[in-house]
Design an enzyme around this catalytic site. Structure first.
Site, PDB file in Angstrom:
ATOM      1  N   HIS A 181     -72.656  15.331 -49.892  1.00 11.75           N
ATOM      2  CA  HIS A 181     -73.273  13.922 -49.933  1.00 11.75           C
ATOM      3  C   HIS A 181     -73.488  13.396 -51.342  1.00 11.75           C
ATOM      4  CE1 HIS A 181     -73.355  13.613 -45.320  1.00 11.75           C
ATOM      5  NE2 HIS A 181     -74.289  14.496 -45.447  1.00 11.75           N
TER       6      HIS A 181
ATOM      7  N   ASP B 160     -68.076  15.266 -52.048  1.00 11.22           N
ATOM      8  CA  ASP B 160     -67.371  14.845 -50.855  1.00 11.22           C
ATOM      9  C   ASP B 160     -65.888  14.635 -51.197  1.00 11.22           C
ATOM     10  OD1 ASP B 160     -69.501  15.445 -49.579  1.00 11.22           O
ATOM     11  OD2 ASP B 160     -69.948  13.483 -48.788  1.00 11.22           O
TER      12      ASP B 160
END
Length: 470
Positions: free
Chosen positions: A424, A429
């Site tokens: 996150h 990511d």
């Protein structure tokens, strides 16, 4: 007991069940029809019998199809995707023998083959690792040698695309825009001045000194063109003072020499997947409403030949010019204090727009992230004409639409580990999605989808998945 039967006998039992069930349905329909004929007439009896037989057959076929799909079709598809992932993506996932327990010896045989393949691949990997170690040592020696040379170096191919740059040249280019392989050098340096110097280089075959400047004239420095063997490819050298080279600073190389012979094309969709540059990105935001919320972080990496190009990335915090809700901070851990001195969204989106030139854009659940990007791009008059690939849809092609297609599920299937402190975060990511992409591209090629056009045609079949997500 049923699980111990041979596969051929199980298939026979499916058809036997269909036959027996059909006989039972017909018998029941005739019995009810006969009774109806006695009370309501012959026509009514025939109609009743026909309706019962028709709907009975439909229900019977649907039921047996569900059994066949659950116990045969799905397990076979799962075995196929697992083997493909191990063969082409190097994923260490095991064949699910429990879900395939009704397929007889197929699952154990597939697992045995997979283990044997992994053993053979491991042996080959050790040989490759040994050669790679030698190449790495040679590359380190070359890097050390270049570190002693007081110039920053760019190698430009016949089509004026960047083939190689060292770390110091990357720093010089970064003053103009993020550096990237296969980019037109004219994205960084004024085309008129550079072409004039290049023409002089071709005529004389000698080094040509000139003043290099960014297209907007904001950055300029003295540089020198040096011809290569054919004079079509050339080097751009920037001396120590202009490039601000720090003493004893190692300057790692970024290169792809196959770009020297690559044929230019304006249609990315016709290129083989291994020849395409991809930009994989991710955003963190203040919330889930693209028309209302705002960007707080953008991360992006470039991928070519199924590898992340180290050093070619964007990792930017963004000042949303509004408070970040506590619920969002709990997800991405970005606070108001962290973004206080960060650039505004439009500045970062403009940088990203330059970064994705000549590349295919990739994201996981791309419509969500692109909605934020497009909103700011539209306000600045920026267009996004390149293709966009969504890893959710690539997963649907490989694993079927009924599977879970979250980023965590994909990483688990393909053996990609996201460090907990990077989950996150936009860059974390983005890198995880890029690693997933690098493993899925060979699997797609193995299925026969070898060009971007092939892949995009397949993703159109699963667009509803994104509608459901968003």
């Amino acid at each position: 007991m049923f699980a111990r039967l041979s596969l051929r006998l199980r298939v026979l039992l499916f058809f036997a069940l269909l036959a027996v069930g059909g006989v039972v349905v017909v018998a029941a329909a005739l019995l009810v029809g006969f009774r109806s004929a006695q009370t309501d007439g012959l026509a009514s009896g025939f109609i009743t019998a026909g309706l019962i037989a028709g709907f009975g057959f439909l229900g019977l076929v649907a039921g047996i199809w569900l059994l066949f799909d659950e116990n045969v079709a799905k397990p076979i598809q799962a075995i196929a995707t697992t083997l493909r992932a191990r063969a082409h993506a190097g994923a260490a996932s095991e064949v699910d023998t429990h879900s395939a327990r009704y397929l007889g010896d197929l699952a154990p045989a597939a697992e045995a083959l997979s283990v044997k393949l992994e053993s053979t691949t491991s042996d080959a990997a050790q040989m490759v690792a040994s050669e790679t170690q030698m190449l790495s040592a040679e590359r380190a020696q070359l890097t050390a040698l270049l570190t002693e040379i007081p110039v920053a170096i760019l190698l430009v191919g016949p089509e004026h695309r960047i083939v190689l740059y060292d770390g110091q040249a990357a720093g010089t280019l970064a003053q103009i825009a993020p550096p990237r392989l296969n980019a037109l050098i004219f994205d960084y340096l004024d085309e008129t001045k550079l072409r004039a110097a290049h023409q002089k280089l071709i005529k004389t075959g000698m080094d040509v000194s000139f003043v290099a400047a960014s297209p907007d004239g904001r950055v300029s420095f003295d540089a020198r063109l040096k011809p290569l063997a054919d004079a079509k490819s050339y080097m751009i050298l920037i001396d120590e003072a202009q490039a601000q080279i720090a003493p004893d600073e190692a300057r790692p190389l970024t290169f792809d020499f196959e770009l020297l012979s690559a044929q230019p094309t304006s249609d990315l969709s016709e290129l083989p997947l291994e020849q395409i540059s991809f930009v994989v990105f991710d955003c963190e935001t203040t919330g889930l409403l693209p028309h209302k919320d705002e960007l707080v972080q953008l991360g992006a990496v470039r991928v070519r030949r199924n590898q992340i190009i180290e050093g070619e990335q964007i990792d930017r915090l963004i000042n949303p010019d509004r408070p970040i809700p506590a619920t969002s901070t709990r997800v991405h851990h970005i606070t108001d204090a962290m973004v206080a001195g960060a650039p505004p969204p439009k500045e970062v989106v403009s940088e990203f727009h330059h970064f994705v030139r000549d590349a295919v854009i990739v994201a996981h659940n791309a419509p969500f992230d692109m909605a934020f990007i497009r909103r700011h791009g539209n306000e600045m008059g920026l267009t996004w004409q390149q293709p966009i690939v969504d890893t959710v849809l690539l997963s649907a092609i490989l694993y079927g639409p009924t599977e879970v297609h979250s980023l965590d599920a994909l990483c688990a299937r393909l053996g990609v580990v996201i460090p907990e402190h990077l989950r996150h975060t936009a860059l974390g990511d983005a890198r995880a999605t890029a690693q997933v992409l690098c493993k899925m591209l060979p699997m797609l090629s193995a299925l026969g989808y070898r060009t971007l056009k092939d892949v995009l045609e397949q993703t159109q079949k699963y667009g509803r998945l994104l509608d459901d997500l968003n």
